[in-house]
Design a protein around this motif. Sequence first.
Motif, short mmCIF file in Angstrom:
data_model
loop_
_atom_site.label_atom_id
_atom_site.label_comp_id
_atom_site.label_asym_id
_atom_site.label_seq_id
_atom_site.Cartn_x
_atom_site.Cartn_y
_atom_site.Cartn_z
N ASP A 128 0.91 -1.36 0.46
CA ASP A 128 -0.18 -0.28 0.08
C ASP A 128 1.12 1.18 -0.36
OD1 ASP A 128 -2.57 -1.51 -0.20
OD2 ASP A 128 -2.81 -1.51 1.84
N PHE A 129 1.68 1.49 0.63
CA PHE A 129 3.29 2.60 1.18
C PHE A 129 3.81 2.02 0.33
CE2 PHE A 129 -0.85 2.22 4.35
CZ PHE A 129 -1.19 3.52 4.17
N ALA A 130 4.70 1.31 -0.71
CA ALA A 130 5.81 0.93 -0.74
C ALA A 130 6.02 1.78 -2.05
CB ALA A 130 5.74 -0.31 -2.14
N HIS A 131 5.39 3.27 -2.53
CA HIS A 131 5.90 4.16 -2.99
C HIS A 131 6.88 5.18 -2.36
CE1 HIS A 131 1.73 4.42 -1.50
NE2 HIS A 131 1.92 6.35 -2.56
N LEU A 132 6.13 4.81 -0.81
CA LEU A 132 6.81 6.67 -0.24
C LEU A 132 7.76 6.07 0.49
CD1 LEU A 132 3.32 6.79 1.94
CD2 LEU A 132 4.39 7.93 0.80
N ALA A 169 10.82 5.44 3.94
CA ALA A 169 10.25 4.64 4.66
C ALA A 169 9.72 5.20 5.91
CB ALA A 169 12.34 3.71 5.36
N ARG A 170 10.17 6.79 6.51
CA ARG A 170 9.42 6.91 7.77
C ARG A 170 7.96 7.48 7.34
NH1 ARG A 170 11.52 12.79 8.45
NH2 ARG A 170 11.13 13.10 6.76
N GLU A 171 8.23 8.24 6.12
CA GLU A 171 6.06 7.91 5.67
C GLU A 171 5.40 7.15 5.49
OE1 GLU A 171 8.93 9.46 4.08
OE2 GLU A 171 8.29 11.78 4.51
N ALA A 172 6.15 5.78 5.38
CA ALA A 172 5.31 4.33 4.68
C ALA A 172 5.01 3.60 6.29
CB ALA A 172 6.11 3.28 4.24
N ALA A 173 5.65 3.98 7.36
CA ALA A 173 6.26 3.59 8.08
C ALA A 173 4.45 4.18 9.18
CB ALA A 173 6.97 2.82 9.51
N SER A 223 0.21 14.29 2.82
CA SER A 223 -0.90 14.71 2.70
C SER A 223 -0.91 15.18 0.95
CB SER A 223 -0.79 16.29 3.10
OG SER A 223 -2.06 17.12 2.64
N GLU A 224 1.09 15.40 0.70
CA GLU A 224 1.38 15.67 -1.00
C GLU A 224 1.63 14.59 -1.77
OE1 GLU A 224 4.63 19.15 -1.73
OE2 GLU A 224 4.83 17.68 -0.40
N ALA A 225 1.23 13.66 -1.13
CA ALA A 225 1.05 12.12 -1.56
C ALA A 225 -0.78 11.83 -1.84
CB ALA A 225 1.66 11.05 -1.70
N GLY A 226 -1.70 12.85 -1.60
CA GLY A 226 -2.57 12.60 -1.45
C GLY A 226 -3.40 11.19 -0.51
N HIS A 227 -2.86 10.83 1.08
CA HIS A 227 -2.91 9.93 1.56
C HIS A 227 -3.99 10.78 2.57
CE1 HIS A 227 -1.19 6.75 0.19
NE2 HIS A 227 -0.19 7.18 -0.24
N LEU A 228 -3.73 11.77 2.72
CA LEU A 228 -3.88 12.66 3.89
C LEU A 228 -4.58 13.92 3.69
CD1 LEU A 228 -4.78 12.59 7.54
CD2 LEU A 228 -2.36 13.79 7.01
N ARG A 229 -6.02 13.87 4.38
CA ARG A 229 -6.25 15.77 4.12
C ARG A 229 -7.06 16.06 5.86
NH1 ARG A 229 -4.06 15.62 -0.36
NH2 ARG A 229 -4.32 16.63 -1.93
N ARG A 230 -7.57 17.52 5.58
CA ARG A 230 -7.82 17.46 6.99
C ARG A 230 -9.08 18.20 6.38
NH1 ARG A 230 -4.93 16.02 11.40
NH2 ARG A 230 -2.26 16.44 10.95
N ALA A 254 -3.97 6.02 -2.57
CA ALA A 254 -3.19 7.75 -2.95
C ALA A 254 -4.76 8.65 -3.68
CB ALA A 254 -2.17 7.67 -3.62
N ARG A 255 -4.65 9.68 -3.06
CA ARG A 255 -5.34 10.38 -4.61
C ARG A 255 -5.44 11.37 -4.93
NH1 ARG A 255 -10.16 6.11 -4.36
NH2 ARG A 255 -10.38 6.35 -1.78
N ASP A 256 -6.25 12.24 -5.78
CA ASP A 256 -5.18 12.86 -6.39
C ASP A 256 -6.65 14.59 -5.85
OD1 ASP A 256 -6.99 13.34 -7.74
OD2 ASP A 256 -6.89 12.81 -9.70
N ASP A 257 -5.50 15.65 -6.57
CA ASP A 257 -6.36 17.07 -5.56
C ASP A 257 -8.10 17.18 -6.47
OD1 ASP A 257 -4.12 18.03 -4.41
OD2 ASP A 257 -4.04 19.41 -5.80
N ALA A 258 -8.21 16.42 -7.48
CA ALA A 258 -9.63 16.99 -7.72
C ALA A 258 -10.50 15.22 -7.03
CB ALA A 258 -9.34 16.38 -9.78
N TRP A 259 -10.25 14.32 -6.79
CA TRP A 259 -11.09 13.87 -5.71
C TRP A 259 -10.94 14.10 -4.54
CZ3 TRP A 259 -11.51 11.01 -1.61
CH2 TRP A 259 -11.81 9.89 -1.33
N TRP A 260 -10.29 14.95 -3.97
CA TRP A 260 -10.16 15.40 -2.89
C TRP A 260 -11.03 16.32 -2.34
CZ3 TRP A 260 -9.88 12.60 1.46
CH2 TRP A 260 -8.33 11.78 1.75
N GLU A 261 -10.99 17.06 -3.42
CA GLU A 261 -12.36 18.47 -3.66
C GLU A 261 -13.18 18.19 -4.00
OE1 GLU A 261 -13.16 22.00 -6.51
OE2 GLU A 261 -11.58 21.05 -6.84
N ALA A 262 -13.95 16.53 -5.08
CA ALA A 262 -15.39 16.39 -5.54
C ALA A 262 -15.07 16.30 -3.81
CB ALA A 262 -15.03 14.98 -6.19
N PHE A 263 -14.33 15.21 -2.92
CA PHE A 263 -14.81 14.43 -1.29
C PHE A 263 -15.64 15.75 -0.72
CE2 PHE A 263 -13.46 13.79 2.63
CZ PHE A 263 -14.64 12.54 2.44
#
Length: 289
Positions: free
Chosen positions: A31-35, A37-41, A80-87, A109-118
């Motif tokens: 799931d987080f292999a693209h991140l 090590a610290r961010e993935a953990a 957040s930049e990678a698309g996993h988190l929004r406040r 991971a979601r792009d900005d358009a998905w988060w805006e629609a959400f």
Amino acid sequence: MADANLTAVPMAASGYGKRSAPDQAPRSRDDFAHLPAREAAIAAYIDRLPDGAAVDIKSLAKQIPAYGQQAVSTALNNLSEAGHLRRIRETVGEGRTQWVTRSHFSRTARDDAWWEAFLEEGEGTASDPVPARAASRRHPTRLARSAAYEALVRLGRTEPRLGLSAAECSDLEPLAGEWLARGATPDDLVRALTAGLPDLVHHPGAFTRTRLTEKMPPEAPSAPEPSLPPRRRVMECTGCGVPGRPEALPGGLCRGCRGDSPRPELPGPAADDVRAYVSELRAMARTSR
């Protein structure tokens, strides 16, 4: 992953904390292999937390001893930049006047358009999960009986010819409940079923069912449901919490937290002033000898 403590997860105040984004892919090892090590953990840890868990910087740093608050703060910005988190800040409550901030996490991971629609569509009206109360094993509590069931029990006490068994009361409970739903009181129901009885009632259960059906009161007019003010939602910068429209927070971060706006440099003294000051210091040094 980092050495994290999942046995004593702190929960956020009611209405705050983690919220799982909808329509995520099933959990997998990559799931987080693209991140990094610290961010993935940290992402893997947040992913395993229940909704409502505290995911602020201090709480995460305390639960993940391998990383301090500064490291966690930077990691959250990167997630957040990678698309996993929004406040997202939104109104809740009966009058929707209380503002809460929730951290929406997506394993996918979601792009900005998905988060805006959400943000625009909202997440429904689901309330915060309420922890279940454990029943006592030594003193198990009996389920409360409905008012309809209690009214049927009263029949036999009011009129012995309509004495019903427990099974018959349970079987007739939905019909009696419909009476109450249409505005009848338990007393109304008992009076209607016991009035004008024949001298002998051979089958109290069947007789009561017939009366419940034939004497069913008309449906009460439905009252219009009170309308709630629309829920208001606004995105916040993951780093500093400043609110803004999604287009102003690409990657969930404001310009300052993205590093697009360098800090302004304070003006220094003019070169001539510096040279004059140095000359004055040298003169004072020669005089003191």
